[in-house]
Design a protein around this motif. Structure first.
Motif: not given
Lengths: 164, 102
Positions: A26, A68, A71-72, A74-75, A77-78
């Protein structure tokens, strides 16, 4: 000069958009989207929309993309775990049908679009013109927009709260 | 030839919108799907500005301005929803979030 600049930045925008939808991670997609927005800002400048070009860079490439990326991260996201598995039908006919559709679309647009072209600098949409239209003709939508943003802030705070 | 015809901008806008729609359908990550929506909004903005220049009115640019404002509000609310979904389900894959499926 104008067509050269148009082709350079249109190519950058299309390549970045393709990169956006084929990248697995992402954060790489987010960087590609920033590329699309930057080249679109240049195209707005070519079209004489100075205020919109500046707003594109500040609001879109600045504020929204920072949200964006935030949030990527923070989460955490892989990469995507289960990539899409296209059917044999999509594999075989997808690209040719897409090219055919784009060809037909380009032909129709070419036929339907009005003739004539403007050179750079003949028409400007600077902050003065945009501001005048915004605070006279479009005053009511502008005020309603402020209410919309207030509701969006409240909604985001309520949604992101730990306990509802 | 000096200047770019209106139709070139419209074709570029159509290509970008189609790429955004394709990404919306083939991607599985919720955040990437959201970014594809932003790409589609940007493509429509390009059409608005091109028409605004062609008809020599400022209205298209005002519309672009409003689309940007709505996109900002949408991004804030949408990312808050993604945050909440991730907190409850600990996944970002759209295939795994199928509670509403029959």
């Amino acid at each position: 000069m104008d067509p050269i600049l148009f082709f350079i930045f249109a190519a950058v925008a299309v390549i970045c958009a393709i990169s956006l939808i084929v990248q697995k991670h992402p954060i790489k997609s987010a960087l590609s989207l920033i590329g699309v927005m930057g080249s679109l800002a240049i195209l707005y400048l070519l079209l004489g929309a100075e205020f919109i070009a500046a707003a594109q860079l500040i609001v879109y490439a600045g504020a929204i993309m920072v949200l964006f990326v935030f949030v990527i991260m923070l989460l955490n996201a892989g990469e995507e775990k289960s990539p899409a598995r296209p059917s044999w039908f999509a594999k075989l006919l997808g690209i040719p049908l897409m090219i055919a559709l784009l060809g037909i679309l380009s032909y129709v647009i070419q036929r339907a679009a009005p003739e004539g072209s403007l050179a750079f600098g003949e028409y400007t949409g600077g902050a003065r013109e945009v501001g005048r239209a915004l605070f006279t003709t479009y005053l009511l939508p502008f005020e309603i927009t402020s209410v919309l943003i207030l509701i969006a802030i409240l909604g985001a705070v309520v949604l992101a709260k730990k306990e509802l | 030839m000096n200047g770019v015809p209106l139709s070139w901008y419209l074709i570029l806008s159509a290509i970008l919108f189609a790429l955004g729609a394709a990404g919306f359908m083939i991607r599985k990550n919720m955040i990437t799907v959201f970014m594809c929506i932003e790409l589609m909004l940007n493509a429509v903005n390009l059409s608005f500005v091109a028409f605004s220049r062609h008809f020599k009115t400022i209205d298209g640019q005002i519309f672009t301005f409003f689309v940007m404002v709505v996109a900002a509000a949408e991004a804030a609310v949408g990312l808050a929803i993604i945050l909440t979904v991730f907190r409850n389900r600990s996944t970002l894959q759209v295939d795994d979030i199928d509670s509403l499926r029959l």
